[in-house]
Write an enzyme that holds these catalytic residues in place. Structure first.
Site, PDB file in Angstrom:
ATOM      1  N   ARG A  96      15.602 -17.097   2.214  1.00 27.46           N
ATOM      2  CA  ARG A  96      14.420 -16.221   2.717  1.00 27.46           C
ATOM      3  C   ARG A  96      14.807 -15.570   4.036  1.00 27.46           C
ATOM      4  O   ARG A  96      14.415 -14.702   4.443  1.00 27.46           O
ATOM      5  CB  ARG A  96      13.199 -17.480   3.023  1.00 27.46           C
ATOM      6  CG  ARG A  96      12.243 -16.718   3.686  1.00 27.46           C
ATOM      7  CD  ARG A  96      10.860 -17.439   3.847  1.00 27.46           C
ATOM      8  NE  ARG A  96      10.848 -18.862   3.697  1.00 27.46           N
ATOM      9  CZ  ARG A  96      11.010 -19.632   4.933  1.00 27.46           C
ATOM     10  NH1 ARG A  96      11.498 -19.290   6.010  1.00 27.46           N
ATOM     11  NH2 ARG A  96      11.191 -21.024   4.759  1.00 27.46           N
TER      12      ARG A  96
ATOM     13  N   LYS B 104       9.558   3.178  -5.511  1.00 23.16           N
ATOM     14  CA  LYS B 104       9.369   4.552  -5.750  1.00 23.16           C
ATOM     15  C   LYS B 104      10.866   5.339  -5.818  1.00 23.16           C
ATOM     16  O   LYS B 104      11.878   5.023  -6.612  1.00 23.16           O
ATOM     17  CB  LYS B 104       8.455   5.459  -4.774  1.00 23.16           C
ATOM     18  CG  LYS B 104       7.325   4.692  -4.522  1.00 23.16           C
ATOM     19  CD  LYS B 104       6.602   4.593  -5.839  1.00 23.16           C
ATOM     20  CE  LYS B 104       5.193   3.842  -5.775  1.00 23.16           C
ATOM     21  NZ  LYS B 104       4.706   3.088  -4.850  1.00 23.16           N
TER      22      LYS B 104
ATOM     23  N   ASP C 175       5.796   6.658   6.850  1.00 22.26           N
ATOM     24  CA  ASP C 175       6.167   6.196   5.433  1.00 22.26           C
ATOM     25  C   ASP C 175       6.878   7.469   5.069  1.00 22.26           C
ATOM     26  O   ASP C 175       6.271   8.475   4.624  1.00 22.26           O
ATOM     27  CB  ASP C 175       4.570   5.939   4.937  1.00 22.26           C
ATOM     28  CG  ASP C 175       4.601   5.290   3.584  1.00 22.26           C
ATOM     29  OD1 ASP C 175       5.836   5.758   2.830  1.00 22.26           O
ATOM     30  OD2 ASP C 175       3.908   4.787   3.117  1.00 22.26           O
TER      31      ASP C 175
ATOM     32  N   TYR D 124      -1.806   6.763   1.117  1.00 20.25           N
ATOM     33  CA  TYR D 124      -1.774   5.941   0.047  1.00 20.25           C
ATOM     34  C   TYR D 124      -3.044   5.047   0.069  1.00 20.25           C
ATOM     35  O   TYR D 124      -3.429   4.467   1.457  1.00 20.25           O
ATOM     36  CB  TYR D 124      -0.616   5.035  -0.155  1.00 20.25           C
ATOM     37  CG  TYR D 124      -0.722   3.927  -1.059  1.00 20.25           C
ATOM     38  CD1 TYR D 124      -1.152   4.573  -2.515  1.00 20.25           C
ATOM     39  CD2 TYR D 124      -0.462   2.653  -1.148  1.00 20.25           C
ATOM     40  CE1 TYR D 124      -1.078   3.579  -3.590  1.00 20.25           C
ATOM     41  CE2 TYR D 124      -0.432   1.834  -2.127  1.00 20.25           C
ATOM     42  CZ  TYR D 124      -0.990   2.109  -3.259  1.00 20.25           C
ATOM     43  OH  TYR D 124      -1.190   1.062  -4.486  1.00 20.25           O
TER      44      TYR D 124
HETATM   45  O1  P1T Z   1       3.321  -0.367  -4.416  1.00 18.39           O
HETATM   46  P1  P1T Z   1       4.250  -0.930  -2.960  1.00 18.39           P
HETATM   47  O2  P1T Z   1       5.562  -0.798  -3.375  1.00 18.39           O
HETATM   48  O3  P1T Z   1       3.460  -2.124  -2.297  1.00 18.39           O
HETATM   49  O4  P1T Z   1       3.897   0.587  -1.963  1.00 18.39           O
HETATM   50  C1  P1T Z   1       2.656   0.815  -1.299  1.00 18.39           C
HETATM   51  C2  P1T Z   1       2.966   2.264  -1.035  1.00 18.39           C
HETATM   52  C3  P1T Z   1       3.152   2.625   0.193  1.00 18.39           C
HETATM   53  N1  P1T Z   1       3.424   3.886   0.493  1.00 18.39           N
HETATM   54  C4  P1T Z   1       3.198   4.889  -0.246  1.00 18.39           C
HETATM   55  C5  P1T Z   1       3.336   6.347   0.254  1.00 18.39           C
HETATM   56  C6  P1T Z   1       2.915   4.588  -1.695  1.00 18.39           C
HETATM   57  O5  P1T Z   1       2.841   5.766  -2.497  1.00 18.39           O
HETATM   58  C7  P1T Z   1       2.660   3.238  -2.090  1.00 18.39           C
HETATM   59  C8  P1T Z   1       2.413   2.929  -3.489  1.00 18.39           C
HETATM   60  N2  P1T Z   1       1.862   4.109  -4.192  1.00 18.39           N
HETATM   61  C9  P1T Z   1       1.443   4.100  -5.435  1.00 18.39           C
HETATM   62  C10 P1T Z   1       1.810   2.563  -6.200  1.00 18.39           C
HETATM   63  C11 P1T Z   1       0.946   5.130  -6.093  1.00 18.39           C
HETATM   64  O6  P1T Z   1       1.207   5.561  -7.342  1.00 18.39           O
HETATM   65  O7  P1T Z   1       0.884   5.950  -5.079  1.00 18.39           O
END
Ligand code: P1T
Length: 384
Positions: free
Chosen positions: A55, A202, A177, A107
């Site tokens: 961890r 992503k 972000d 988001y």
């Molecule tokens: O899903 P996660 O890995 O926890 O990430 C969240 C997140 C954070 N920032 C941005 C710009 C994002 O697009 C996302 C997650 N977005 C999607 C799942 C979506 O389909 O837009």
């Protein structure tokens, strides 16, 4: 671990493949091993080779953290179990009552995290395209400006350098972000940002097979606090997930080039199609933030959004009417995806300042053959 000012002499593509990834010193393995061990032998109490417990630190994670930090031009890189876990750790830097200024397109899950989980914080949603208003109406309790650029799902682009200047003058830090742009297209730390976050799920991972998050930054003091919460709260990625993301990042540059080229082909179709009301893509001269995008991005990315003249039902029909564009949440992988943000990824923003239009469709343009993608989308649009 942490001081990652290595390999600045190498170009982006070379760092993606070599930073943090020297051949294994004991076996010569060229591919970073997946270190599954949860614990590490100590010679004496408190004397070890840099790892005690997985961890707190893990060799596969170190390789991946070093790699992505090198791409963001960051001294420090921290990996998390998801994008939202990464964001959660950054938000913990703030004390109760301090304010987050959030760009008014983001988001839906980020908005939910700030407004429904970190209820000890104050927040306001602001139009970061209007820099005069930002400077003029600045709330004095603001400690953090949080922005995406390009934003999800409207693809607005904000001037990172100008926003950082305003925030820093007023004693706040800026978190960008960088999920949509990726470090290949834009490096926020070089533009003055204090912290960069990613949903590594992503483009970094790039293959729709791993959920992850990442934080990159230069400031040693903030990094130390984040390293503490990474370990103390424990939202760390598994070694296999670190391996998958590290493997994905190796091809980030070539994937992004193709994502951008394919997005342009799709935009050309959409701009001329009678069913389409408005195309949202940072390269279009009338797009909100086009000038900022041109200044701070290498290219305009693989995400494209558009609205339908015939309204919500037409948007839902297009989203359900493609074959190659799979209807689904998420983005940034090799295969193309289509979705309806109002009822899917941004449903949690309904009724808030971040609510999105209900005739909006969002595309994550993949790296298939552009002509096939254009044909698929054209037949779906012709049928609305
Ligand atoms: O899903 P996660 O890995 O926890 O990430 C969240 C997140 C954070 N920032 C941005 C710009 C994002 O697009 C996302 C997650 N977005 C999607 C799942 C979506 O389909 O837009």
């Amino acid at each position: 671990m942490g001081e990652l000012e290595e390999h600045t002499q190498w170009g982006f593509e070379t760092r993606a493949i070599h930073s943090g990834q020297a051949p294994d010193p004991t076996t010569g393995a060229v591919v970073t091993p997946i270190s599954l061990s949860t614990t590490f032998a100590q010679e004496q109490v408190g004397r070890h080779r840099g790892y005690e417990y997985s961890r707190s630190g893990n060799p596969t994670r170190t390789a991946y953290e070093t790699q992505v930090a090198a791409l963001e031009g960051a001294r420090h890189g921290l990996a998390f179990a998801s994008g939202l876990a990464a964001e959660d750790n950054v938000l913990r830097l703030l004390a109760a009552g301090q304010r987050v200024l959030l760009g008014n397109d983001a988001y839906g899950g980020t908005f939910r995290l700030i407004s429904k989980v970190h209820t000890q914080l104050a927040w306001s949603a602001v139009d970061l395209l209007d820099l005069d208003a930002l400077a003029r109406d600045w709330p004095d309790d603001t400690r953090l400006v949080w922005l995406e650029t390009p934003t999800n799902p409207l693809l607005r682009c904000f001037d990172i350098e100008a926003i950082c200047a305003i925030a820093h003058e007023r004693g706040a830090i800026v978190c960008v972000d960088n999920t949509f742009a990726t470090p290949f297209l834009q490096q926020p730390l070089s533009l003055g940002a204090d912290v960069v976050v990613h949903s590594a799920t992503k483009y970094l991972g790039g293959h729709s097979d791993v959920v992850g998050g990442f934080v990159a930054l230069d400031d040693d003091g903030i990094a130390q606090r984040l390293r503490f919460t990474q370990n103390a709260a424990g939202a760390v990625p598994a070694p296999f997930d670190c391996y998958l993301t590290l493997r994905g990042v190796k091809t980030l540059a070539v994937r992004m080039e193709r994502h951008c080229a394919n997005a342009r082909a799709v935009v050309d179709l959409l701009v001329g199609h009678p069913a389409v009301e408005r195309v949202l893509y940072p390269q279009l001269p009338d797009h909100p933030g086009h000038a900022a995008a041109t200044k701070q991005m290498r290219d305009f990315g693989g995400m494209v959004s558009f609205t339908l003249r015939a309204g919500r039902d037409a948007a839902l029909r297009v989203a359900a009417g493609t074959e190659l564009f799979t209807l689904g949440e998420s983005l940034g992988a090799v295969e193309s995806l289509i979705e309806h943000p109002g009822q899917m990824t941004h449903a949690s923003a309904a009724g808030s300042p971040l609510e999105v239009p209900d005739n909006l469709v969002r595309l994550s343009v993949g790296i298939e053959l552009a002509a096939d993608l254009v044909a698929d989308l054209a037949q779906a649009l012709d049928h609305v």
